[in-house]
Design an enzyme around this catalytic site. Structure first.
Site, PDB file in Angstrom:
ATOM      1  N   ASP A  98     -43.663 113.984  -5.136  1.00 15.56           N
ATOM      2  CA  ASP A  98     -43.171 113.100  -6.194  1.00 15.56           C
ATOM      3  C   ASP A  98     -42.072 112.223  -5.594  1.00 15.56           C
ATOM      4  O   ASP A  98     -41.043 112.738  -5.138  1.00 15.56           O
ATOM      5  CB  ASP A  98     -42.597 113.951  -7.352  1.00 15.56           C
ATOM      6  CG  ASP A  98     -42.709 113.235  -8.695  1.00 15.56           C
ATOM      7  OD1 ASP A  98     -43.056 113.892  -9.697  1.00 15.56           O
ATOM      8  OD2 ASP A  98     -42.457 112.010  -8.719  1.00 15.56           O
ATOM      9  N   ASP A 199     -42.490 107.764  -9.163  1.00 16.75           N
ATOM     10  CA  ASP A 199     -41.795 107.841 -10.449  1.00 16.75           C
ATOM     11  C   ASP A 199     -41.339 106.451 -10.915  1.00 16.75           C
ATOM     12  O   ASP A 199     -40.647 105.743 -10.177  1.00 16.75           O
ATOM     13  CB  ASP A 199     -40.560 108.737 -10.256  1.00 16.75           C
ATOM     14  CG  ASP A 199     -39.892 109.102 -11.551  1.00 16.75           C
ATOM     15  OD1 ASP A 199     -40.549 109.768 -12.370  1.00 16.75           O
ATOM     16  OD2 ASP A 199     -38.737 108.720 -11.745  1.00 16.75           O
ATOM     17  N   GLU A 256     -46.420 105.721 -11.453  1.00 16.60           N
ATOM     18  CA  GLU A 256     -46.160 105.953 -12.877  1.00 16.60           C
ATOM     19  C   GLU A 256     -45.614 104.657 -13.440  1.00 16.60           C
ATOM     20  O   GLU A 256     -44.598 104.158 -12.951  1.00 16.60           O
ATOM     21  CB  GLU A 256     -45.153 107.080 -13.077  1.00 16.60           C
ATOM     22  CG  GLU A 256     -44.988 107.428 -14.535  1.00 16.60           C
ATOM     23  CD  GLU A 256     -43.658 108.075 -14.871  1.00 16.60           C
ATOM     24  OE1 GLU A 256     -42.690 107.838 -14.144  1.00 16.60           O
ATOM     25  OE2 GLU A 256     -43.591 108.814 -15.863  1.00 16.60           O
ATOM     26  N   HIS A 332     -45.511 116.770 -17.364  1.00 16.22           N
ATOM     27  CA  HIS A 332     -44.251 117.447 -17.686  1.00 16.22           C
ATOM     28  C   HIS A 332     -43.404 116.655 -18.679  1.00 16.22           C
ATOM     29  O   HIS A 332     -42.347 117.120 -19.110  1.00 16.22           O
ATOM     30  CB  HIS A 332     -43.478 117.673 -16.388  1.00 16.22           C
ATOM     31  CG  HIS A 332     -43.118 116.393 -15.723  1.00 16.22           C
ATOM     32  ND1 HIS A 332     -44.059 115.524 -15.196  1.00 16.22           N
ATOM     33  CD2 HIS A 332     -41.940 115.781 -15.563  1.00 16.22           C
ATOM     34  CE1 HIS A 332     -43.460 114.455 -14.730  1.00 16.22           C
ATOM     35  NE2 HIS A 332     -42.171 114.572 -14.927  1.00 16.22           N
ATOM     36  N   ASP A 333     -43.865 115.439 -19.029  1.00 15.22           N
ATOM     37  CA  ASP A 333     -43.120 114.606 -19.996  1.00 15.22           C
ATOM     38  C   ASP A 333     -43.816 114.536 -21.344  1.00 15.22           C
ATOM     39  O   ASP A 333     -43.302 113.899 -22.271  1.00 15.22           O
ATOM     40  CB  ASP A 333     -43.015 113.153 -19.493  1.00 15.22           C
ATOM     41  CG  ASP A 333     -42.173 113.006 -18.265  1.00 15.22           C
ATOM     42  OD1 ASP A 333     -42.418 112.059 -17.499  1.00 15.22           O
ATOM     43  OD2 ASP A 333     -41.271 113.845 -18.055  1.00 15.22           O
TER      44      ASP A 333
HETATM   45  O1  TEU Z   1     -40.601 109.518 -16.578  1.00 15.43           O
HETATM   46  C1  TEU Z   1     -40.649 108.130 -16.877  1.00 15.43           C
HETATM   47  C2  TEU Z   1     -40.502 107.869 -18.283  1.00 15.43           C
HETATM   48  O2  TEU Z   1     -40.774 106.802 -18.762  1.00 15.43           O
HETATM   49  C3  TEU Z   1     -39.985 108.987 -19.119  1.00 15.43           C
HETATM   50  O3  TEU Z   1     -38.785 108.545 -19.672  1.00 15.43           O
HETATM   51  C4  TEU Z   1     -41.020 109.303 -20.122  1.00 15.43           C
HETATM   52  O4  TEU Z   1     -41.653 108.103 -20.502  1.00 15.43           O
HETATM   53  C5  TEU Z   1     -40.366 109.887 -21.323  1.00 15.43           C
HETATM   54  O5  TEU Z   1     -39.866 111.082 -20.918  1.00 15.43           O
HETATM   55  C6  TEU Z   1     -41.361 109.955 -22.424  1.00 15.43           C
HETATM   56  O6  TEU Z   1     -41.041 108.908 -23.249  1.00 15.43           O
HETATM   57  C7  TEU Z   1     -40.281 109.776 -15.209  1.00 15.43           C
HETATM   58  C8  TEU Z   1     -40.416 111.266 -14.978  1.00 15.43           C
HETATM   59  O7  TEU Z   1     -41.776 111.638 -15.197  1.00 15.43           O
HETATM   60  C9  TEU Z   1     -39.493 111.947 -15.948  1.00 15.43           C
HETATM   61  O8  TEU Z   1     -39.648 113.371 -15.893  1.00 15.43           O
HETATM   62  C10 TEU Z   1     -38.068 111.565 -15.575  1.00 15.43           C
HETATM   63  O9  TEU Z   1     -37.187 112.137 -16.533  1.00 15.43           O
HETATM   64  C11 TEU Z   1     -37.896 110.035 -15.569  1.00 15.43           C
HETATM   65  O10 TEU Z   1     -38.956 109.336 -14.935  1.00 15.43           O
HETATM   66  C12 TEU Z   1     -36.641 109.684 -14.783  1.00 15.43           C
HETATM   67  O11 TEU Z   1     -36.869 109.988 -13.422  1.00 15.43           O
END
Ligand code: TEU
Ligand code: CA
Length: 556
Positions: A98, A199, A256, A332-333
């Site tokens: 990542d 990311d 992403e 995970h989000d």
């Molecule tokens: O997530 C990107 C992001 O846009 C997140 O804010 C996600 O959309 C949100 O949690 C749901 O609305 C990436 C990573 O996947 C996330 O775990 C990190 O917290 C974030 O970037 C910051 O690095």
């Protein structure tokens, strides 16, 4: 089309903190992951995507990196990493790391130097601006609530952080920053890793002049994503990264891209390999925002199936022959798919998990399986604030309930429960012993109470489990160019109960039919009499009758 290895691949995503503990401290680690590789091999996945394992103060569970070339001590040593990579390769699987380079941790040495003064070697590694009338330079609101600007007295300036204050944004306009990123990428690629998940990589090019963002009525800040997604220099940076690093290795990359459109994605994933291989887009996981825009994604309303079908269909059609999709319901989000897109009611859960898996895995693109999705793991159905761990959920609660008094505590808890990222971060459920076999220490985060019934041990002992169904979906994909490269035709776009589509390739056709409801329905879809059911979640074929959450795929 010249096939690339990622077009055959199914990727399994591991959240290291929650996958398997091996040294009794209640935190998942690299040796724990290594002990579970045969489980992944049995599932049939090709690539393992590891969420960040670098040294971090863990303000955002590793998405705030303090040293890109050191392993988070709680996860193990560099030797443990090397052993994990070697074992993965030995078993014929690949590793995706990542890459979090839109921002670092505020504990990273670059930031510790940068914040000291305006004239040190790292002064311009981040985005610093003078106060405007004694305030922040613009109205941008952080993804994690509050302003995206924090003032540093010793520098007399604000620095930008799209996420938490502990996640200062790197200044990609600075060529030294880009070269530092390329150098850390080479460090991992030279160790033999097989690619990167990048990311929020579409946020790295900030708009000229950092203009104010549109602000919803009643909102305290502007919608930052509306102005920072897909910035003016993004293609230049990605093409430079490709020229200087990626093109020298046989690797896979997935960006992403919150807020990206299919038109943007075609540029980023064009099949000539000049930028990235695929993108994670967010359209299908952003379909039920709060009707009051200031509350963003926090809402407890179900997704409307026509909107889901049409969003996925737009991406299938737009990228066909021009780019490449990542296919995912979970990560995970995001909350757990069975709870979000169908039901986790135990009477139907196994069937809905199979139905959702079928609907996704038979599309064009590379499918991603998030840890536990192959077991039909569910949301937790949180009821009180003290159950949450994730700063995104906690900050949103405190902003809207305590600071702005914009919504009641009860209402905010009703919005958090179905959407919170915490739903995806409960420890992996391996068996029905204490802590589901995840740890024999005190788990860092509470398990989902349903682990005694929903766990890998039970699944491996049950031929009708979601696990063996996912194993079959993966095996079918590996053998089928029709699934990998066929085009996409959405059927009955407005049907609010059934998601049906066809795929065509070299004279062959797939007809995929999924009932997203607990009702028994009747639907007719033309098909020749010789059409055979390739896969489905009922033992027999009831013809034009679709039973609750029934999914089936005809090939002819
Ligand atoms: O997530 C990107 C992001 O846009 C997140 O804010 C996600 O959309 C949100 O949690 C749901 O609305 C990436 C990573 O996947 C996330 O775990 C990190 O917290 C974030 O970037 C910051 O690095
Ligand atoms: Ca551990």
């Amino acid at each position: 089309m010249t096939k690339r290895w990622f077009q055959d691949s199914v990727i399994y995503q591991v959240y290291p903190r929650s996958f398997q503990d091996s040294n009794h401290d209640g935190i998942g680690d690299l040796n724990g992951i290594k002990s579970r590789l045969d489980y992944l091999k049995k599932l049939g996945v090709d690539v393992l995507w590891l969420c960040p394992i670098y040294k971090s103060p863990d303000k955002d569970n590793g998405y705030d990196i303090a040293d890109y070339e050191a392993i988070q001590p709680a996860y193990g040593s560099m030797a443990d990493f090397d052993a994990l990579l070697a074992s993965l390769h030995e078993k014929g699987m690949k590793l995706l790391m990542d890459l979090v380079v839109n921002h670092t941790s505020d504990q990273h040495k670059w930031f510790q130097e940068s914040k000291k003064s305006k004239d040190n070697p790292y002064a311009d590694y981040y985005i610093w601006r003078d106060p405007v009338d004694g305030h922040a330079p613009n109205n941008w609101g952080s993804y994690f609530s509050g302003s995206t600007w924090t003032y540093v007295p010793e520098r007399g300036q604000y620095y930008l952080h799209l996420f938490a204050p502990g996640q200062p944004d790197l200044n990609w306009a600075n060529p030294d920053v880009r070269q530092s990123v390329y150098s850390l990428m080479r460090f991992w690629l030279d160790k033999g890793v097989d690619g990167f998940r990048m990311d929020v990589i579409n946020l790295i090019s900030k708009p000229d002049g950092l203009p104010d963002a549109p602000q919803a009525p009643g909102a305290e800040y502007g919608d930052v994503q509306a102005v920072v997604a897909d910035g003016p220099k993004l293609n230049d940076y990605l093409q430079e990264m490709n020229r200087e690093v990626l093109s020298k290795y046989d690797v896979m990359t997935v960006g992403e891209m919150p807020g990206s459109t299919p038109e943007d994605a075609i540029k980023y994933t064009n099949l000539d390999g000049s930028e990235l291989n695929m993108v994670f887009q967010f359209e299908h996981v952003s379909l039920s925002p709060n009707p009051d825009a200031r509350f963003g994604k926090w809402n407890d309303q179900p997704v409307k199936l026509p909107e889901l079908k049409q969003a996925l269909g737009r991406w299938q059609t737009a990228l066909d022959g021009k780019g490449w999709n990542s296919l995912y319901w979970n990560n995970h989000d995001q909350p757990r798919a069975v709870s979000r897109f169908a039901t986790d009611d135990e009477r139907y859960r196994v069937r809905t998990a199979k139905m959702l898996g079928t609907t996704l895995h038979l599309l064009q693109g590379s499918p991603y399986v998030y840890e536990g999705e192959e077991l039909g793991m569910t949301n937790v159905h949180y009821t009180s604030l003290d159950q949450y761990e994730d700063l995104e959920s906690l900050n949103a609660y405190h902003q809207f309930v305590d600071e702005e008094k914009a919504v009641s505590a009860d209402q905010m808890l009703r919005w958090l429960s179905p959407i919170s990222r915490d739903n995806a971060r409960t420890p992996m459920q391996w068996d029905d012993t204490a802590n589901a076999g995840f740890t024999d220490g005190k788990p860092w985060f509470a398990l989902n109470p349903n682990y005694p019934t929903i766990n890998a041990k039970a699944a491996l002992a049950d031929p009708d489990s979601v696990f063996y169904y996912y194993q079959k979906l993966i095996a079918i994909r590996h053998q089928s160019d029709l699934i990998k490269f066929g085009d996409f035709e959405l059927l009955d776009a407005d049907d609010a109960e059934v998601f049906a589509y066809r795929r065509h390739y070299n004279g062959q056709t797939l007809l995929v039919i999924s009932n997203f409801t607990s009702d028994t329905l009747n639907r007719h879809y033309d098909r020749p009499s010789e059409a055979k059911v390739l896969v489905g979640n009922y033992d027999d074929d009831a013809g034009e009758t679709l039973r609750p959450y029934e999914t089936k795929v005809y090939q002819y």
